[in-house]
Each structure stands twice: as C-alpha cells, then as structure tokens.
Write a protein that holds these residues in place. Sequence first.
Motif, PDB file in Angstrom:
ATOM      1  N   ASP A   1      -9.634   6.799   0.815  1.00 31.43           N
ATOM      2  CA  ASP A   1      -9.117   6.912   2.172  1.00 31.43           C
ATOM      3  C   ASP A   1      -9.002   8.393   2.492  1.00 31.43           C
ATOM      4  O   ASP A   1      -8.447   9.155   1.701  1.00 31.43           O
TER       5      ASP A   1
ATOM      6  N   ASP B   1     -13.342   0.083  12.060  1.00 35.06           N
ATOM      7  CA  ASP B   1     -12.236  -0.052  11.106  1.00 35.06           C
ATOM      8  C   ASP B   1     -12.100  -1.437  10.469  1.00 35.06           C
ATOM      9  O   ASP B   1     -11.016  -1.841  10.063  1.00 35.06           O
TER      10      ASP B   1
ATOM     11  N   GLY C   1      -8.344   3.616  -2.307  1.00 29.43           N
ATOM     12  CA  GLY C   1      -9.717   3.607  -1.810  1.00 29.43           C
ATOM     13  C   GLY C   1     -10.255   2.190  -1.788  1.00 29.43           C
ATOM     14  O   GLY C   1      -9.562   1.234  -2.152  1.00 29.43           O
ATOM     15  N   THR C   2     -11.493   2.084  -1.351  1.00 27.98           N
ATOM     16  CA  THR C   2     -12.151   0.789  -1.272  1.00 27.98           C
ATOM     17  C   THR C   2     -13.409   0.811  -2.137  1.00 27.98           C
ATOM     18  O   THR C   2     -14.178   1.769  -2.076  1.00 27.98           O
TER      19      THR C   2
ATOM     20  N   CYS D   1      -5.713   3.122   6.040  1.00 27.15           N
ATOM     21  CA  CYS D   1      -6.697   2.265   5.382  1.00 27.15           C
ATOM     22  C   CYS D   1      -8.117   2.795   5.473  1.00 27.15           C
ATOM     23  O   CYS D   1      -8.873   2.756   4.535  1.00 27.15           O
ATOM     24  N   LEU D   2      -8.473   3.247   6.625  1.00 26.62           N
ATOM     25  CA  LEU D   2      -9.862   3.628   6.818  1.00 26.62           C
ATOM     26  C   LEU D   2      -9.925   5.035   7.400  1.00 26.62           C
ATOM     27  O   LEU D   2      -9.013   5.472   8.079  1.00 26.62           O
ATOM     28  N   PRO D   3     -11.014   5.727   7.091  1.00 29.65           N
ATOM     29  CA  PRO D   3     -11.114   7.117   7.519  1.00 29.65           C
ATOM     30  C   PRO D   3     -11.084   7.266   9.044  1.00 29.65           C
ATOM     31  O   PRO D   3     -11.574   6.406   9.752  1.00 29.65           O
TER      32      PRO D   3
ATOM     33  N   GLU E   1      -5.352  10.144   2.811  1.00 27.49           N
ATOM     34  CA  GLU E   1      -4.706  10.256   1.515  1.00 27.49           C
ATOM     35  C   GLU E   1      -5.323  11.373   0.681  1.00 27.49           C
ATOM     36  O   GLU E   1      -4.626  12.161   0.055  1.00 27.49           O
TER      37      GLU E   1
ATOM     38  N   GLU F   1       0.826  -1.196   0.000  1.00 23.69           N
ATOM     39  CA  GLU F   1       0.000   0.000   0.000  1.00 23.69           C
ATOM     40  C   GLU F   1       0.869   1.258   0.000  1.00 23.69           C
ATOM     41  O   GLU F   1       0.599   2.210  -0.708  1.00 23.69           O
TER      42      GLU F   1
ATOM     43  N   ARG G   1      -9.345  -3.186  -2.562  1.00 21.43           N
ATOM     44  CA  ARG G   1      -8.554  -1.982  -2.350  1.00 21.43           C
ATOM     45  C   ARG G   1      -7.992  -1.618  -3.717  1.00 21.43           C
ATOM     46  O   ARG G   1      -7.369  -2.458  -4.386  1.00 21.43           O
TER      47      ARG G   1
END
Length: 379
Positions: free
Chosen positions: A29, A198, A14-15, A51-53, A32, A3, A83
């Motif tokens: 994210d 998360d 992003g996801t 990874c997550l907000p 980022e 990553e 991802r």
Amino acid sequence: MIEEVLQDSLGLLGTVVAVQANFYRVQLDVAETEIRRHGDRGRINLSLSPCLPPTKSPTPPLLLCTRRTRLKKIGQQVMVGDRVLVEEPDWAGQRGAIADVLPRKNQLDRPAIANVNQILLVFAVADPPLEPYQLSRFLVKAESTGLDVVLCLNKSDLISTQQQNQINEYLIKWGYQPIFISVYKSINIDKLSIQLKDKITVVAGPSGVGKSSFINALIPSINLRVGEISGKLARGRHTTRHVELFDLPSGGLLADTPGFNQPDLDCSPEELAVYFPEARQRLAVARCRFSDCLHRDEPDCAVRGDWERYQHYLEFLEEAIARQSQLNQQADQESTIKVKTKGKGKQKYEPKLETKKYRQKSRRTQLQELQELFRESEE
Ligand SMILES: Nc1nc2c(ncn2[C@@H]2O[C@H](COP(=O)(O)OP(=O)(O)O)[C@@H](O)[C@H]2O)c(=O)[nH]1
Ligand SMILES: [Mg+2]
Ligand SMILES: [Zn+2]
C-alpha cells in the motif's frame, strides 16, 4: 478494524498480486510504505486510502516475498488477492517475508483469487455475434459467486445506434444495464474505468470479444497479445494456470481469466432462481406456495411466467438437477465405506469390495470430466 491494528504492530500491508512457486509478489500500500520509508509519522496524509494506492502516486513498490515458517506450520495458504502483513522489507533487494494473512472477504476458485469485489463480464455486440443463451449462462455463473456483476458490451462501433438501443432494452428486461464500449473508438472506456477504481475486478467472457484489447487500453504498459485464444498457446509454457492481478493506473486491480465459451453451472436447483434478477424481482413481491418450489409446474408459483429468460431458467434447472443427482450418487458410494471395529475399540475404515471397483471407475470419469473442462476452458 483489523487492518489498523495490524498496521500499528510494525509491518507493512500489501496485496498479493502473483504467486510463483514459493514466492509471492506483494504490492505494498503506497500510503503505508511512504510512512515506513521516511520514518516521519507527521507526513501521514490521512486522506489517502489505506487499502489501495492513491491516484497520483507513482507505481507502488513490489516486493518478492517468502512465507514465514509459522504460516506453513499452521497450514495458512497465501493466494492472489490476499491482504498480507510483510516484515523485514529489504528495499534494495526488493524482498520481504509474509508474516500474516488477513481474513478473506471471499474466495473465488476459478480463477483462484481472494477478496474480489466484482466481476466484469465482457461480451461483444457483434463479431462474435451476441448469443443470448451464452450470455445468460455467463451471467448466471457470475451471479452465483455472489459478487457484483458489471456487464460491458464491446465493439459497439460495429452496430448502429438503433441496434444498440434494441440490445439495451432487451438487457434491461433481464435486469442488467450494460455499458456499451468500443476499444477501437475509445467509447466509454473512461466510464468503465471509473467502475473499476480501487476495486479488485475479475474480467470474464468468451474469447474474441476484446478482453485483452480492453485491458491494454486501460494499462498500456502491459501489452497483452490481442487476437489470440488465451490459454491455448500458453499451455506449453505454463503447466498450471497463472493468475495475476494487474495494477490499474487510476487505482484498482484487474485479473484476466482464460476465455471459456460454456462455463459450467455448479449451483443447486434450489438456488438457481436467485441468480436471475427477473426471478429475484418476482420473489421480492410475491411468494410461491411451497418453500421448496423449483418454479416448474408447482401450483401457485410466483416465478413461473412469460419473462424472456424463463426458458433459460428451465434448461439450466435440468442441468442443475442432473448434476445434483450425480453428486448424490457419488456421496452414496462414499457412504458405503464401512467402519470395522477391531479389538479394543480400534477403528479401521475399509471400502466394501465391489464399491472399491466402482470407485476406481468413477474416479476415472471424474478425471475425464476435469480434462474436458480444462480443454473447454482452453478452447
Ligand atoms: N470492431 C472492433 N474490434 C475489436 C474491438 N476491440 C477488440 N477488437 C478485435 O477483436 C479481436 C479479439 O480481441 P482480443 O482482445 O484478443 O479478445 P479476447 O479474446 O477477449 O482477449 C481482435 O481482432 C481485436 O482487434 C473493438 O472495439 N471493435
Ligand atoms: Mg485475450
Ligand atoms: Zn415457484
């Protein structure tokens, strides 16, 4: 880490939260995105999860993305939960292009979601009544994914503390520690939401237990319909099963699954035992005489015993054995396709005549089975 390398190679991570035809909804994210939008590397807050907000962030940006031709050419599929690396974001038009897919940690088939962390199994203590056999089936199915299983029992407002303690003791013997909740009385909703933080969680369980109510309690803005059999009404509207990840306000993603009452167990007879924590515990301290023991009537078996779900185990085992012999039969039929060698080593595959007839029949049966399964899962 992959990553980090990718983040440095100019792009956004992003996801994928939903797939619609050839478009992918990607939730970027937050950490980022802020860096890229403001172009100020000095502002990077390293404590933010990559990874997550983060908890305090506003809703993370969503972009509607297409898939780069290069990915199509190499046959790289993009699925919910993936991802992805997004290029050329158009902030005003909220568009982007998926340039790469990171390796998947895992992949569920039903529902089709990648990178799932855990399964949240929801049952009700009453209305509908808690049926041990059905619960056992769901638990085994959930365990067979290899993911962590969180068991939550809703409608605890309908029973007494004493009844709740009884159920609790019972399930502890099965190897589970259920979280008793009540959506109506807001009991333990916070405790459960900590478990979801998360992570990507798939919610499963029979219909009527309060899954939609629970998701509404966690994410008030999504407003799912309550008291409705999932899938049945949606069938007219969506021909394919729609999978979507919902963003939890406190961080994390949640997928609802259509309720189904009898999940099909599709594991092999040999692996079934490890999906029972009680059997796992027994196998951790002792060994069966035979390494291929199915724990029925073999001598010196470490698993067979008077544990409560042993009867469930035996029933599921019969099912798994029947299923396996059916699969073997099908495989035998496939192997009767013969290879004809023509001329200069040219090979041609041709099914034998009678086999062909048989295969057609079996395909029809397969379709029927599929349809039944579909009906079952849609109720
Ligand atoms: N008594 C009680 N009923 C609940 C609770 N949560 C949901 N229900 C009811 O259970 C029924 C089914 O709820 P729903 O969320 O549609 O269940 P789903 O099919 O699992 O999505 C509805 O009538 C809800 O109002 C609860 O905590 N206690
Ligand atoms: Mg529902
Ligand atoms: Zn054994």
